[in-house]
Design a protein around this motif. Structure first.
Motif, PDB file in Angstrom:
ATOM      1  N   ASP A 102      72.102  47.249  20.154  1.00 49.23           N
ATOM      2  CA  ASP A 102      71.645  46.253  21.117  1.00 49.23           C
ATOM      3  C   ASP A 102      72.708  46.005  22.186  1.00 49.23           C
ATOM      4  O   ASP A 102      72.409  45.960  23.382  1.00 49.23           O
ATOM      5  CB  ASP A 102      71.287  44.954  20.394  1.00 49.23           C
ATOM      6  CG  ASP A 102      70.720  43.888  21.317  1.00 49.23           C
ATOM      7  OD1 ASP A 102      70.011  44.238  22.286  1.00 49.23           O
ATOM      8  OD2 ASP A 102      70.969  42.694  21.047  1.00 49.23           O
ATOM      9  N   SER A 106      72.447  47.109  26.180  1.00 50.15           N
ATOM     10  CA  SER A 106      72.518  46.080  27.223  1.00 50.15           C
ATOM     11  C   SER A 106      73.392  46.520  28.390  1.00 50.15           C
ATOM     12  O   SER A 106      73.423  45.843  29.421  1.00 50.15           O
ATOM     13  CB  SER A 106      73.072  44.779  26.640  1.00 50.15           C
ATOM     14  OG  SER A 106      74.478  44.874  26.446  1.00 50.15           O
ATOM     15  N   THR A 129      71.528  39.107  24.734  1.00 50.60           N
ATOM     16  CA  THR A 129      70.686  40.195  25.235  1.00 50.60           C
ATOM     17  C   THR A 129      69.216  39.810  25.211  1.00 50.60           C
ATOM     18  O   THR A 129      68.403  40.412  25.913  1.00 50.60           O
ATOM     19  CB  THR A 129      70.860  41.464  24.389  1.00 50.60           C
ATOM     20  OG1 THR A 129      70.338  41.230  23.084  1.00 50.60           O
ATOM     21  CG2 THR A 129      72.322  41.893  24.322  1.00 50.60           C
ATOM     22  N   HIS A 131      67.226  40.261  22.666  1.00 49.83           N
ATOM     23  CA  HIS A 131      66.458  41.149  21.780  1.00 49.83           C
ATOM     24  C   HIS A 131      66.572  40.715  20.318  1.00 49.83           C
ATOM     25  O   HIS A 131      67.677  40.542  19.811  1.00 49.83           O
ATOM     26  CB  HIS A 131      66.929  42.595  21.924  1.00 49.83           C
ATOM     27  CG  HIS A 131      66.695  43.136  23.288  1.00 49.83           C
ATOM     28  ND1 HIS A 131      67.720  43.424  24.150  1.00 49.83           N
ATOM     29  CD2 HIS A 131      65.538  43.410  23.952  1.00 49.83           C
ATOM     30  CE1 HIS A 131      67.220  43.861  25.281  1.00 49.83           C
ATOM     31  NE2 HIS A 131      65.895  43.858  25.194  1.00 49.83           N
ATOM     32  N   GLY A 134      68.916  42.260  16.974  1.00 44.92           N
ATOM     33  CA  GLY A 134      69.999  42.936  17.675  1.00 44.92           C
ATOM     34  C   GLY A 134      71.288  42.185  17.424  1.00 44.92           C
ATOM     35  O   GLY A 134      71.588  41.819  16.284  1.00 44.92           O
TER      36      GLY A 134
END
Length: 154
Positions: A102, A106, A129, A131, A134
């Motif tokens: 992750d 990014s 990020t 997500h 992650g």
């Protein structure tokens, strides 16, 4: 020293839905209280906030500290990162390899460093990020995009 339960002063409680409070309550104003708005009506988008699963790694006291941590974490082999940052075994929703992926995906950009109200009156920094599964286990994007839009005390 063991206390005699018969020597204690007891107060009988009648906990009721939806609170089931285990302390004596003054019920005189309960009906008036119940007429108020529900928090979920005022704030239809809500959650408990970010779940990091690994605060020691993902929350740092300064922007410089989180940036250094993220760069180092992303560059290490999985098992070295696990040991260095004392991350323990992987969990269902948080794994070292996925967190590293992750961060790498990014673009390793300082643009992802954001302040976070870690505790009341305790602003720290994280690498966000957005997500799930992650760097953060559950970043709560529906709520956090409002928090990251500008000055917002939540």
């Amino acid at each position: 020293m063991e206390a005699d339960k018969n020597a204690l002063e007891w107060t009988e409680l009648n906990p009721s839905t939806p609170f089931y409070l285990f302390i004596p309550q003054d019920e005189v104003l309960r009906e008036e209280y119940e007429k108020g708005w529900l928090v979920t009506e005022i704030f239809p988008v809500n959650s408990v906030g970010i779940t990091t699963a690994r605060d020691r790694l993902t929350i740092q006291p300064t922007e410089a500290a989180i940036w250094k941590t993220v760069q180092d974490f992303a560059a290490l082999p999985v098992e070295e990162a696990r040991q260095k940052y004392r991350l323990g075994t992987d969990a269902r929703d948080w794994k070292v390899a996925l967190a590293q992926q992750d961060v790498e995906d990014s673009g390793l950009s300082q643009d992802h460093i954001v302040p976070i109200a870690y505790r009341p009156f305790d602003t720290r920094y994280t690498y966000y990020t957005g997500h799930s599964r992650g760097f953060h286990c559950r970043p709560r994007r529906k709520v956090m995009h409002h928090m990251l839009a500008g000055a917002n005390l939540g």
